[in-house]
Motif scaffolding. Sequence first.
Motif, PDB file in Angstrom:
ATOM      1  N   UNK A 115       2.453   1.994   0.470  1.00  0.00           N
ATOM      2  CA  UNK A 115       2.067   3.403   0.430  1.00  0.00           C
ATOM      3  C   UNK A 115       0.740   3.561  -0.299  1.00  0.00           C
ATOM      4  N   UNK A 117      -1.784   1.573  -0.441  1.00  0.00           N
ATOM      5  CA  UNK A 117      -2.922   1.196   0.396  1.00  0.00           C
ATOM      6  C   UNK A 117      -3.210   2.260   1.445  1.00  0.00           C
ATOM      7  N   UNK A 119      -2.678   5.329   1.183  1.00  0.00           N
ATOM      8  CA  UNK A 119      -3.108   6.576   0.555  1.00  0.00           C
ATOM      9  C   UNK A 119      -4.555   6.537   0.098  1.00  0.00           C
ATOM     10  N   UNK A 120      -5.084   5.371  -0.131  1.00  0.00           N
ATOM     11  CA  UNK A 120      -6.396   5.277  -0.781  1.00  0.00           C
ATOM     12  C   UNK A 120      -7.528   5.729   0.139  1.00  0.00           C
ATOM     13  N   UNK A 121      -8.337   6.717  -0.295  1.00  0.00           N
ATOM     14  CA  UNK A 121      -9.399   7.234   0.569  1.00  0.00           C
ATOM     15  C   UNK A 121     -10.545   6.264   0.794  1.00  0.00           C
ATOM     16  N   UNK A 142     -11.241   6.588  -8.319  1.00  0.00           N
ATOM     17  CA  UNK A 142     -10.425   7.115  -9.411  1.00  0.00           C
ATOM     18  C   UNK A 142      -9.696   8.408  -9.101  1.00  0.00           C
ATOM     19  N   UNK A 143      -9.301   8.601  -7.818  1.00  0.00           N
ATOM     20  CA  UNK A 143      -8.589   9.838  -7.477  1.00  0.00           C
ATOM     21  C   UNK A 143      -7.115   9.754  -7.857  1.00  0.00           C
ATOM     22  N   UNK A 144      -6.601   8.557  -8.017  1.00  0.00           N
ATOM     23  CA  UNK A 144      -5.229   8.302  -8.466  1.00  0.00           C
ATOM     24  C   UNK A 144      -4.166   8.727  -7.453  1.00  0.00           C
ATOM     25  N   UNK A 145      -4.573   8.871  -6.189  1.00  0.00           N
ATOM     26  CA  UNK A 145      -3.586   9.205  -5.158  1.00  0.00           C
ATOM     27  C   UNK A 145      -2.644   8.023  -4.929  1.00  0.00           C
ATOM     28  N   UNK A 147      -1.333   6.297  -7.162  1.00  0.00           N
ATOM     29  CA  UNK A 147      -0.265   6.405  -8.156  1.00  0.00           C
ATOM     30  C   UNK A 147       0.749   7.457  -7.732  1.00  0.00           C
ATOM     31  N   UNK A 148       0.245   8.515  -7.088  1.00  0.00           N
ATOM     32  CA  UNK A 148       1.159   9.524  -6.545  1.00  0.00           C
ATOM     33  C   UNK A 148       1.998   8.899  -5.437  1.00  0.00           C
ATOM     34  N   UNK A 149       1.360   8.039  -4.637  1.00  0.00           N
ATOM     35  CA  UNK A 149       2.011   7.520  -3.438  1.00  0.00           C
ATOM     36  C   UNK A 149       3.062   6.448  -3.726  1.00  0.00           C
ATOM     37  N   UNK A 150       2.837   5.604  -4.711  1.00  0.00           N
ATOM     38  CA  UNK A 150       3.749   4.470  -4.926  1.00  0.00           C
ATOM     39  C   UNK A 150       5.157   4.963  -5.241  1.00  0.00           C
TER      40      UNK A 150
END
Lengths: 297, 404
Positions: A115, A117, A119-121, A142-145, A147-150
């Motif tokens: 997830x 990978x 998610x990363x823009x 550094x958007x940290x999406x 971390x939201x996704x995992x």
Amino acid sequence: MGLTRRQFLGALGGATAGLALPRTTRAAQKGTLGYPESFGVLCDLSLCVGCRRCEQACNEANDLPAPDQAFDDPTVLQHLRRTTESAYTVVNTYPQANAPAVHRKLQCNHCQEPACASACPVGAFTKTREGAVIYNPDLCIGCRYCMVACPFGIPAYEYHDPLTPRVRKCTLCHERILAGKRPACVEACPMEALVFGKRTELLERARNRIAAKPENYLHHVYGEHEVGGTNWLYLSPVPFDQVGLPTNLGEEPLCAKTGGFLSFIPVVIALWPAFLGGTWLFKRHNERQGQQPKEGA
Amino acid sequence: MSQTAPTTCWIKDKLFFGLGAREYLRSLLTPFNAVAAMILLAGGVAAVVRFGQGLGTATNLSHDNPWGLWIGFDLLCGVALAAGGYVISSTVYLFGLKAYQPIVRPAILTAFLGYAFVVLALLFDLGRPWRLPYPFVVQAGFSSVMFEVAVCVATYCTVLFVEATPPAFEWLGWRKLRAVILHLTIPLTILGVILSTMHQSSLGGLFLIAPGKLHPLWYSPYLPVFFFISSIIAGLSMIVVEGSLSHRALHHRADPGTDFDALTIGLARAGAIVMFSYFALKILGVISDGNWTYLPTAYGSWFLVEVLGFVLVPCLLFASAARNRRPRQVKLAALLSVLGVVLNRLNVSLVAFNWQLPCEQRYFPSWMELAVTLSIILLIVLVFRSAALRMPILRPDPTYPEHP
Ligand code: SF4
Ligand code: SF4
């Protein structure tokens, strides 16, 4: 949930949506996830004694700062911890009613369809052929999406670095694997609770262990199918939600949920301009018709 | 005095409302501006800490809570509340409801400022803000909803900037350029609607990847649809709220020929219809996923507060206000529904997110995060006010024809 999503897609023109399914989702449909030849680790919770040697080995292998409490200090296990930027793996103890406590090592599970990978823009994560999910700090904004996704809450962030903060997580010791070695934690485990090998073979071995001692294990290999399968597999004597592993994630890779939505965008791009432009032309036509008689009069 | 240089004269006329520099500065000493200055000072301190020491010192973000107020409010609410731009420009230019022409300019200006400041907030939130263009110039993550949001927000910001220029060109007296932009109105409006459809829904789509973290009452495969429809609600309601505020505060700049109250009645009718379908969809979502069993919990009550108190109630208020032609009631309903959209975005991103974590691991913003957010809201108000005081925003400039 899956059904509703599909109905929802169908209702809005799912036929066209299929054209743009991302790679990961298409793979999910064919049932071939990840790389079949990839490596993983089988973690047998019935063997783990919570000695934290794996934590220490990880710390050394990754040149991480010394921990607040020494690795042989057992009081650390009195509260639940999570992975951080200076500890890519931690061992937690989960007390059980009427049974000995169970220990579990937390680290990135190296999902087959990660997830993070998807998610990363900037695509900073790569699922390698060998099995590891690795991160490239040179791309990260550094958007940290991620971390939201995992779904396992694994990636940590260097919040206190104002200039070059990075996402930090277990790398499955990718460099060591490429050099023909086992991950540092596996090598350090004195109980052989961790076994490194081809994922397919580990699954085989896990099933054999359950078959050999059915009373010892829950009859389920965690990670075989969860979120599309992970390269880190678990055997446990107790239900997995009692050792902090989420059991409500389903078997569909998480990226299929966003992929289904993203595959809609071409539909919007194709249909909206036609509809909006058409409305405008219709409106203008009506206005002109409305004006003509007046001008004539 | 009669020898003033042309530039001084220009500044005096265009910026100082014909006052001398000293008189102008004295006119700035108002209680509102004093409070504003204090907030901006706190925001400035927070900015120094954020960029000097990092996110960790300035914010309450953690490994478990990677997104806080700057994403939950500044990005999610900011973009939703700026939806008035595409809502009203498509109503007027594409669907031909000319009566609403007078509110296009303030709505477009608000939208542009909203998006511009969303980008500013993002610069605070990103770990490495100087890499903001990386998704476009270094490597694109095509499977990422975040990438899609980035593309659309960047493009739409540009579109809004262009759409917002005509009043500025009129103020500067650049007739040719203004005419060129006005010729582009229709394509720009269509582009605006497409981009808005995509990124308003994508902001909801961001959370599709986290079914395990978002409470089932808020997680739904329909999240993108919910976010898109509620952005229309936010757009319509913000036009009413912001219109009545600016007509009250800047009434000497408003167009006496425009009956703003009459326009709000039409907006209320549209609002009631859109809100009712949103309400129905929300309920349908809960039922079809079998999540109604969560209703008798604390989160369930909170969900009902959002959906009944801030969707159904304003919806009914809109309907009855439109029927009985009560502009004041429209304003109340609009205020409630704006709050409702804010509540929804905060619920999805903060309140119902990580709902299974123990209390002490949950997120609450730091004073510095609040200071930055308040400063950004304030900057939008200040820039809007100074533009509306100088440029033909709230009323047309009589020296310019409506069409080029
Ligand atoms: S466990 Fe989390 S961080 Fe690791 S690969 Fe899966 S999604 Fe990525
Ligand atoms: S924080 Fe970095 S790695 Fe994570 S999603 Fe954002 S850009 Fe990708």
